[in-house]
Each structure stands twice: as structure tokens, then as C-alpha cells.
Design a protein around this motif. Structure first.
Motif, short mmCIF file in Angstrom:
data_model
loop_
_atom_site.label_atom_id
_atom_site.label_comp_id
_atom_site.label_asym_id
_atom_site.label_seq_id
_atom_site.Cartn_x
_atom_site.Cartn_y
_atom_site.Cartn_z
N ILE A 290 0.85 -1.19 0.00
CA ILE A 290 0.00 0.00 0.00
C ILE A 290 0.88 1.24 0.00
CG2 ILE A 290 -1.67 1.33 1.36
CD1 ILE A 290 -2.83 -1.33 2.35
N ASP A 291 0.59 2.16 -0.92
CA ASP A 291 1.29 3.44 -0.94
C ASP A 291 0.74 4.28 0.21
OD1 ASP A 291 2.11 6.04 -1.41
OD2 ASP A 291 2.10 5.80 -3.58
N ASN A 292 1.55 4.46 1.24
CA ASN A 292 1.07 5.10 2.47
C ASN A 292 0.94 6.62 2.34
OD1 ASN A 292 0.27 4.82 5.22
ND2 ASN A 292 2.28 5.54 5.90
N PHE A 293 1.33 7.18 1.20
CA PHE A 293 1.15 8.61 0.95
C PHE A 293 -0.01 8.87 -0.01
CE2 PHE A 293 4.65 11.24 2.73
CZ PHE A 293 5.26 10.25 3.48
N LYS A 294 -0.59 7.77 -0.52
CA LYS A 294 -1.64 7.93 -1.54
C LYS A 294 -2.89 7.13 -1.21
CE LYS A 294 0.44 10.13 -5.12
NZ LYS A 294 -0.13 11.10 -6.00
N ALA A 295 -2.93 6.52 -0.03
CA ALA A 295 -4.07 5.65 0.28
C ALA A 295 -4.25 5.54 1.79
CB ALA A 295 -3.85 4.26 -0.31
N VAL A 296 -5.47 5.16 2.18
CA VAL A 296 -5.73 4.84 3.59
C VAL A 296 -6.17 3.37 3.65
CG1 VAL A 296 -6.47 7.18 4.17
CG2 VAL A 296 -8.18 5.49 3.45
N HIS A 297 -6.04 2.82 4.86
CA HIS A 297 -6.46 1.43 5.05
C HIS A 297 -7.00 1.27 6.47
CE1 HIS A 297 -2.55 1.60 6.91
NE2 HIS A 297 -2.95 0.59 7.66
N GLY A 298 -7.71 0.20 6.69
CA GLY A 298 -8.25 -0.12 8.02
C GLY A 298 -8.65 -1.58 8.03
N ARG A 299 -9.58 -1.93 8.91
CA ARG A 299 -10.03 -3.33 8.99
C ARG A 299 -11.45 -3.39 9.50
NH1 ARG A 299 -8.36 -4.78 13.59
NH2 ARG A 299 -10.55 -4.52 14.14
N ARG A 300 -12.25 -4.26 8.90
CA ARG A 300 -13.63 -4.45 9.39
C ARG A 300 -13.59 -5.20 10.71
NH1 ARG A 300 -16.14 -0.59 6.63
NH2 ARG A 300 -16.27 -1.00 4.41
N PRO A 301 -14.65 -5.02 11.53
CA PRO A 301 -14.69 -5.77 12.79
C PRO A 301 -14.94 -7.26 12.52
CG PRO A 301 -16.71 -4.47 12.50
CD PRO A 301 -15.81 -4.14 11.34
N PHE A 302 -14.47 -8.09 13.43
CA PHE A 302 -14.76 -9.53 13.29
C PHE A 302 -14.76 -10.19 14.66
CE2 PHE A 302 -10.46 -11.51 13.78
CZ PHE A 302 -9.67 -10.38 13.71
N LYS A 303 -15.34 -11.36 14.69
CA LYS A 303 -15.43 -12.10 15.96
C LYS A 303 -14.24 -13.05 16.01
CE LYS A 303 -17.46 -13.69 19.69
NZ LYS A 303 -16.47 -13.17 20.64
N ALA A 304 -13.28 -12.73 16.88
CA ALA A 304 -12.09 -13.58 16.98
C ALA A 304 -12.36 -14.76 17.91
CB ALA A 304 -10.93 -12.75 17.51
N ARG A 305 -11.67 -15.88 17.61
CA ARG A 305 -11.84 -17.07 18.46
C ARG A 305 -10.70 -17.20 19.48
NH1 ARG A 305 -13.51 -18.59 13.36
NH2 ARG A 305 -11.33 -18.92 12.80
N PHE A 306 -9.55 -16.59 19.17
CA PHE A 306 -8.36 -16.67 20.03
C PHE A 306 -7.94 -18.13 20.27
CE2 PHE A 306 -10.87 -12.90 21.34
CZ PHE A 306 -10.02 -11.92 20.85
N ASP A 307 -8.07 -18.95 19.25
CA ASP A 307 -7.74 -20.37 19.40
C ASP A 307 -6.63 -20.82 18.44
OD1 ASP A 307 -9.00 -20.24 16.98
OD2 ASP A 307 -10.46 -21.83 17.39
N GLY A 308 -5.92 -19.85 17.87
CA GLY A 308 -4.82 -20.20 16.95
C GLY A 308 -5.25 -20.30 15.49
N THR A 309 -6.54 -20.05 15.21
CA THR A 309 -7.00 -20.16 13.81
C THR A 309 -7.44 -18.82 13.23
OG1 THR A 309 -9.31 -20.59 14.39
CG2 THR A 309 -7.86 -22.52 14.23
N ASP A 310 -7.31 -17.74 14.02
CA ASP A 310 -7.78 -16.42 13.56
C ASP A 310 -6.90 -15.87 12.43
OD1 ASP A 310 -10.00 -15.90 15.28
OD2 ASP A 310 -8.60 -15.66 16.94
#
Ligand SMILES: [Fe+2]
Length: 340
Positions: A290-310
Motif C-alpha cells: 500500500i502506498d502510504n502517501f496515496k491511500a488509507v487502510h483499516g479493517r472491518r470488525p470480526f469475531k475472533a476465536r483466540f484459538d490459533g486459527t484467527d
């Protein structure tokens, strides 16, 4: 820009990585980091041509994706429960090496004394204690879009992310900065220093574990970050050419500017970026630049399991001009900042 590795390209990369994994035990090894740009010459020509084009022409799409590196899910180990565990295991080594080699085709990877304990390669995986935080390691809340380390004069020119696992298809969000849809008076105001951006949570002292390198003056770096948090400088959000400006922005960590017109310009830019934001699902074996001077980024929310498969990504920051932070780095690690 997007390519998918052919079988021939995959095999030649696997062969190169096997050799390097026999020579280096960690991607944090300064000798590996120093030599990575040379080893990167041995990556398939089409990969090098693609990233060279991305670097040289700065396409308005502001993202380049390379898919198809073969990842064996059973070999990379479980998704770590915390990034601090990476230093002990350094698994998956070959994939991390490829992340650094590809990054080296765009510039030099850097690290922050105040983030993930000074590591060059970061793990991005959900941490239970951060579930509701504005951090890459959060999960339940949307990670609002931003340019990476927007507050910092030595922020990366590129963010490189490698997807190791994303069975739940959790989307990264992405939008190019396209100023052509903005009114000229709004663009003019965004070029003026009316704005403040405070450090994001990942740099704050509360998220520190232990310094990896005892010689890094972490205390001083944190002191400077705290200062940037309590007394942020006024800066412009746009720089470069008015037709196609470079941008820094992180609305979650910005206060409304004093000047009403500047506030209106910021709101217009935020609405404009909101309208362009898209989901980008990274798959295992995919790299995203990602060109950090020409774009933005983020992440949608999700339900994590915290079991090593996330979902599990690894990330590096790349600068085109390492010399710009001379005197404020310890090796690769940016330590202190004394203004722009
Ligand atoms: Fe980010």
C-alpha cells in the motif's frame, strides 16, 4: 496492480527461501536485513518488474497485490496469541523472509522503538486484551481507516502486508486518496498547517512489553511520543502536487481544527474517503503493498476465536529514503524525533 505467481515462479521463490533459511535464523538478524536487497535480485523477474513499476509510477490505484505464494497452513503454526511471542519462535521464517525481500524492492524496511518492541516484521493477529481497541491487534471494533503512523515525519512510504491465514475472510479496508473530486478551496486549505494528528495507540507506553534490543533508547522515544500526544504540532494534511497530493490523515486521532473553513475541508475529505472505501480480502499467500502517501487502510470488525486459527497477517514498513532519519535511528529502529 495485481499478479498471481505462476508455478515456475513459486518454485524459484521456494528454492531461494530454502537457501536463505539455512543461512539466517531470523529476519531481525541485521546481516539478513542488510543483504536482503541483494537477495531480492534473485526473485522472479516479473515480480521485480511489477514492484518496480509500482514504485516508479505511483499508480493512482495506490495498491499492488501479489498472490499465490504457497502456504501450508499446518506448517506455519497457530496464529500467535500475542506479537511478543514471535521473537522466541520466529515461525514462519521463510514467509517472513519473503516479506522482507519483497519489501526491499520498494526501499528499506524500518522499525519503531515504540512499536512491537522494535521488530521489523510485525504480527497482526487479534489479542484478547485488545479486543475493543483501535489497534491492528483489535477485532470486535472497526479499525477506522488511516494512513499508517500519520502523526510521524518518518512514517513508512509503503506498508507491506502478507496474509498467512484468513479463513474467515476478514476484510482489510482500503481507499486511494483521489483529490480530483474535491473543491479547489478545500484542497488549498488541506495544504495549510491547520491540523493535528496524535500518535496512535500502538506507540503508547501502555502497549509496550519488553524492549527486544536493550541498547535502543526506548525511554527517550516513548518520552517524545508522549510529547507528540499531549502537544501535537500543527501540520498540513496534503503535500506535493495539488493535482495529485500526498496525504497524511488519521481522523480517530485528530481534533477538530480551530479555523471553521479548515474543519469543513477536513470533513469534506473524510466524507470523500468514506465514499471511496472498499473491502479488500487478503487470502493466505497474498502480499499487499500500500502506498502510504496515496491511500488509507483499516479493517472491518470480526469475531475472533483466540484459538490459533484467527486471521494472521505480517507487516513491514518501508521507506524510500533511509537517510532522512539519520541520527534518529538505531540501525533500522527509529528512536527519537525532533520535529519535521
Ligand atoms: Fe494501519
Amino acid at each position: 496492480m495485481q499478479i498471481s505467481l505462476s508455478e515456475e515462479e513459486q518454485s524459484s521463490i521456494v528454492e531461494l527461501l530454502s537457501e536463505l533459511a539455512g543461512r539466517f535464523k531470523s529476519t531481525e538478524d541485521p546481516a539478513f536485513l542488510a543483504q536482503a536487497p541483494v537477495f531480492a535480485h534473485e526473485l522472479p523477474r516479473r515480480v521485480r518488474l511489477t514492484l518496480n513499476e509500482f514504485r516508479l509510477y505511483e499508480p493512482t490505484s495506490a495498491v499492488c497485490r501479489i498472490a499465490g505464494y504457497p502456504i501450508r497452513d499446518e506448517e506455519i503454526g497457530p496464529t500467535p496469541s500475542h506479537w511478543k511471542n514471535r521473537q522466541k519462535h520466529c515461525v514462519p521464517l521463510k514467509e517472513e523472509m519473503l516479506l522482507v525481500l519483497l519489501s526491499s524492492l520498494l526501499g528499506d524496511p524500518i522499525a519503531w522503538a515504540t512499536q512491537q518492541d522494535g521488530a521489523v516484521v510485525h504480527d497482526i493477529a487479534p489479542i484478547k486484551a485488545h479486543e475493543n481497541e483501535q489497534l491492528g491487534s483489535g477485532s470486535a471494533e472497526e479499525l477506522t481507516w488511516h494512513t499508517e503512523d500519520a502523526f510521524h515525519p518518518f512514517r513508512g512510504d509503503y506498508i507491506v502486508m502478507m496474509c498467512l491465514r484468513n479463513a474467515d475472510r476478514v476484510p482489510t479496508t482500503f481507499a486511494p486518496i483521489d483529490a480530483s473530486g474535491l473543491p479547489p478551496e478545500c484542497v488549498s486549505l488541506l495544504f495549510e498547517p491547520h491540523y493535528t494528528i496524535r500518535p496512535d495507540e500502538s506507540h503508547l507506553l501502555k502497549n509496550r512489553v519488553d524492549p527486544v534490543n536493550g541498547q535502543v533508547p526506548v525511554e527517550a522515544a516513548h518520552g517524545r511520543i508522549e510529547e507528540m500526544d499531549s502537544r501535537p504540532e500543527k501540520i498540513a494534511l496534503f503535500m506535493g502536487s495539488p493535482e495529485s497530493p500526498y496525504c497524511r490523515i488519521d481522523p480517530y486521532f485528530m481534533d477538530p481544527p480551530e479555523l471553521p473553513a479548515a474543519r469543513e475541508a477536513l470533513d469534506t475529505l473524510i466524507r470523500h474517503i468514506d465514499s471511496l472505501l472498499e473491502d479488500m480480502v487478503l487470502e493466505a499467500g497474498e502480499f499487499c503493498f500500500i502506498d502510504n502517501f496515496k491511500a488509507v487502510h483499516g479493517r472491518r470488525p470480526f469475531k475472533a476465536r483466540f484459538d490459533g486459527t484467527d486471521r494472521w497477517l505480517q507487516r513491514a514498513f518501508v521507506v524510500e529514503d533511509l537517510g532522512a532519519s539519520d541520527g534518529e535511528r538505531d540501525g533500522r529502529v527509529i528512536t527519537t524525533v525532533f520535529g519535521e
